[in-house]
Design a protein around this motif. Sequence first.
Motif, PDB file in Angstrom:
ATOM      1  N   LYS A 152      66.024  20.885 -23.057  1.00 50.92           N
ATOM      2  CA  LYS A 152      67.185  21.475 -23.402  1.00 50.92           C
ATOM      3  C   LYS A 152      67.197  21.870 -25.019  1.00 50.92           C
ATOM      4  N   THR A 153      66.091  21.517 -25.549  1.00 46.41           N
ATOM      5  CA  THR A 153      65.721  21.770 -27.034  1.00 46.41           C
ATOM      6  C   THR A 153      64.407  22.418 -27.357  1.00 46.41           C
ATOM      7  N   GLY A 154      64.208  22.904 -28.330  1.00 48.36           N
ATOM      8  CA  GLY A 154      62.862  23.218 -28.529  1.00 48.36           C
ATOM      9  C   GLY A 154      61.995  22.182 -28.972  1.00 48.36           C
ATOM     10  N   VAL A 157      60.603  21.487 -25.661  1.00 51.58           N
ATOM     11  CA  VAL A 157      59.527  22.298 -25.229  1.00 51.58           C
ATOM     12  C   VAL A 157      58.288  21.911 -25.984  1.00 51.58           C
ATOM     13  N   VAL A 159      62.879  25.680 -17.198  1.00 51.19           N
ATOM     14  CA  VAL A 159      64.003  25.073 -17.553  1.00 51.19           C
ATOM     15  C   VAL A 159      65.049  25.045 -16.394  1.00 51.19           C
ATOM     16  N   LEU A 170      65.897  28.303 -27.266  1.00 52.07           N
ATOM     17  CA  LEU A 170      64.877  27.599 -26.976  1.00 52.07           C
ATOM     18  C   LEU A 170      63.424  28.171 -27.689  1.00 52.07           C
ATOM     19  N   GLU A 220      63.988  27.895 -31.607  1.00 55.67           N
ATOM     20  CA  GLU A 220      63.911  26.324 -31.854  1.00 55.67           C
ATOM     21  C   GLU A 220      62.455  26.054 -31.859  1.00 55.67           C
TER      22      GLU A 220
END
Length: 313
Positions: free
Chosen positions: A253-255, A258, A271, A286, A289
Amino acid sequence: MVSTATSIAQKKFDNCIMNASGVWCYDEKELLEVDKSKAASFVTKSGTLQARKGNPKPRYFETNFGSINSMGLPNQGLEYYLDFVQKIQQQNPNKTYFVSCTGFNVQEDVLLLEKVENSGFKGIVELNLSCPNVPGKPQTGYDFETVDMILKTVFENYEGLLGVKLPPYFDIVHFDQMAKILNKYPLTYVNSVNSIGNGLYIDDAQEKVVIKPKNGFGGIGGDYIKPTALANVHAFYQRLDPKIQIIGTGGIKTGRDVFEHILCGASMVQVGTALMKEGPGVFERLTHELEMIMQSKGYEKLDDFKGKLKYIE
Ligand SMILES: O=C1NC(=O)NC(C(=O)O)N1
């Protein structure tokens, strides 16, 4: 200038983030929205031989930390997705798309892949071996002999690009056993993980479950499953022939999420829950980020850090 570009089986993608099968990919409308977003590509909802209504509702519930679902494979049927991808492929000849499919036995899996080959589909097929939500049907990915038999049978005839969507494993011996089986076949990629099957979420006020199917038991996604997802990505990255790439799914849910999946060895990430909550705009957020994290660390491309998770000596 950092690049979040990636490739799977020499197919190039200008980004490394896409949807997870089952989310925002049920019909043409949803698939077009993902196609027009910053997502690298899309994967369809797992297509079955015949269209399915799926389980009774409510069958999806969002929590502060993720989601629980027992959709039951509602889908338009594999042929609908093959027809749609053929159409959109003409408009974007240089884009590689993913079509997911799942059968209820090996005969169905072979039939599904024959349909794919006969359709002239030139993208990548994702064979879903891990749906936890069809009452009475096991998660094939936990039956190692059956997985071996399915892949052996499938690859006797299918010559296209094929990845498999696996359930999460929780035992090092299972990683070893599964990797031994997967390494025998010309797989394009392994996608870890599907939801953690048969979790239970309770509404304390009503003292009741929140989804109708299976008395509230359903697949868990979101923050709850990131540590498990990262472990499965890295375990297979450590064990699989480098020709078999890894797609990381679970808890993104965030960079940073990833970045961590790629650090564990993923070449692409998918995702689910966060896309369901935020919509296709999530891909732009994403990507930005991730680019910021790469820039702050001096990384220009994914290969600068892919799979380079450090251990404590
Ligand atoms: O493979 C699947 N994983 C899930 O978590 N849910 C869907 C479904 O229930 O259709 N399928």
